[in-house]
Design a protein around this motif. Structure first.
Motif, PDB file in Angstrom:
ATOM      1  N   GLY A  43       0.719  -1.304   0.049  1.00  0.00           N
ATOM      2  CA  GLY A  43       0.034  -0.038   0.032  1.00  0.00           C
ATOM      3  C   GLY A  43       0.794   1.209  -0.048  1.00  0.00           C
ATOM      4  N   LEU A  44       2.142   1.200  -0.199  1.00  0.00           N
ATOM      5  CA  LEU A  44       2.964   2.404  -0.212  1.00  0.00           C
ATOM      6  C   LEU A  44       2.838   3.113  -1.512  1.00  0.00           C
ATOM      7  N   PRO A  45       2.985   4.456  -1.421  1.00  0.00           N
ATOM      8  CA  PRO A  45       2.906   5.165  -2.851  1.00  0.00           C
ATOM      9  C   PRO A  45       3.948   5.011  -3.456  1.00  0.00           C
ATOM     10  N   LEU A  46       4.397   4.043  -4.421  1.00  0.00           N
ATOM     11  CA  LEU A  46       5.404   3.869  -5.516  1.00  0.00           C
ATOM     12  C   LEU A  46       4.556   3.732  -6.876  1.00  0.00           C
ATOM     13  N   HIS A  47       5.419   4.089  -7.725  1.00  0.00           N
ATOM     14  CA  HIS A  47       4.816   3.726  -9.267  1.00  0.00           C
ATOM     15  C   HIS A  47       5.380   2.386  -9.793  1.00  0.00           C
TER      16      HIS A  47
END
Length: 218
Positions: A214-218
């Motif tokens: 759920g971490l905001p990485l592309h």
């Protein structure tokens, strides 16, 4: 400061959402090749002999856990005098063992920092050698909220106390942290302390695993 061969990536299924990352440093964010430092003093052939015939990992770990380098070198003189020069070469030329950023992982640190995700470091590293080398050479360390250095604390991974300490210093509950390390036993210890855990293999796999958490990485 210690490492081993990269094992198969290990993942956990989150029971709670991850809000922060705890990073090992050596061979996850910073490339560490002890043979380079030893070879700078005694040559590559002798450096490889030292690493093959002497229990360097245990000896080095003692300094990661708080023993001073004068104490460690005195023990080497007493027990393995044939390797005194080798141990001193590692200590004196330690900077040569730090060969750069691990490809791709520091990019993840920068992305997460830009997205406002709290990040901390938890490293097995002697107090003396960390503070004399790492912060000055690796500017990205300033993006971490705190770096818990085992040699400073006198406790080294996989001792469960250092994971609890890291969570307190991060100010985030253990259940909301994911710990990334290249040693499976260190990740297992973090999981036993309530953290999520990922064994580092390469940046691409890690990026996908962190995104799945759920971490905001592309």
């Amino acid at each position: 400061m210690g490492s081993d061969a990269h094992p198969t990536s290990h993942r956990t299924t989150p029971a709670t959402s991850v809000t922060g990352v705890v990073w090992d440093l050596g061979n996850v964010l910073i490339e560490w090749e002890p043979v380079r430092a030893i070879a700078a003093g005694v040559g590559e052939e002798q450096a490889r002999r030292f690493l093959a015939e002497f229990d360097f990992a245990a000896w080095n770990h003692s300094c990661d856990a708080g023993r001073t380098w004068p104490e460690a070198l005195a023990e080497l003189d007493a027990t393995h005098p044939e390797f005194s020069a080798h141990g001193r070469a590692y200590h004196e030329h330690f900077a040569a063992s730090l060969t750069g950023e691990v490809p791709g992982t520091v990019d993840i640190v920068r992305e997460l920092h830009a997205a406002g995700v709290p990040q901390c470091g938890l490293t097995n590293w002697s107090d003396e050698l960390y503070h004399a080398n790492a912060p000055q050479r690796f500017a990205f360390l300033a993006l971490l909220e705190v770096v818990v250095v085992s040699g400073t604390e006198g406790i080294a991974k996989p001792d469960p106390r250092i994971y609890a300490l890291a969570a307190r210093r991060c100010g985030i509950p253990s259940a909301e942290l994911v710990f990334v390390d290249d040693k499976a036993e260190n990740v297992a210890a973090a999981q036993a302390c309530g953290m999520h855990g990922l064994v580092f293999h390469d940046a691409a796999t890690l990026r996908a695993d962190l995104a799945r958490l759920g971490l905001p990485l592309h």
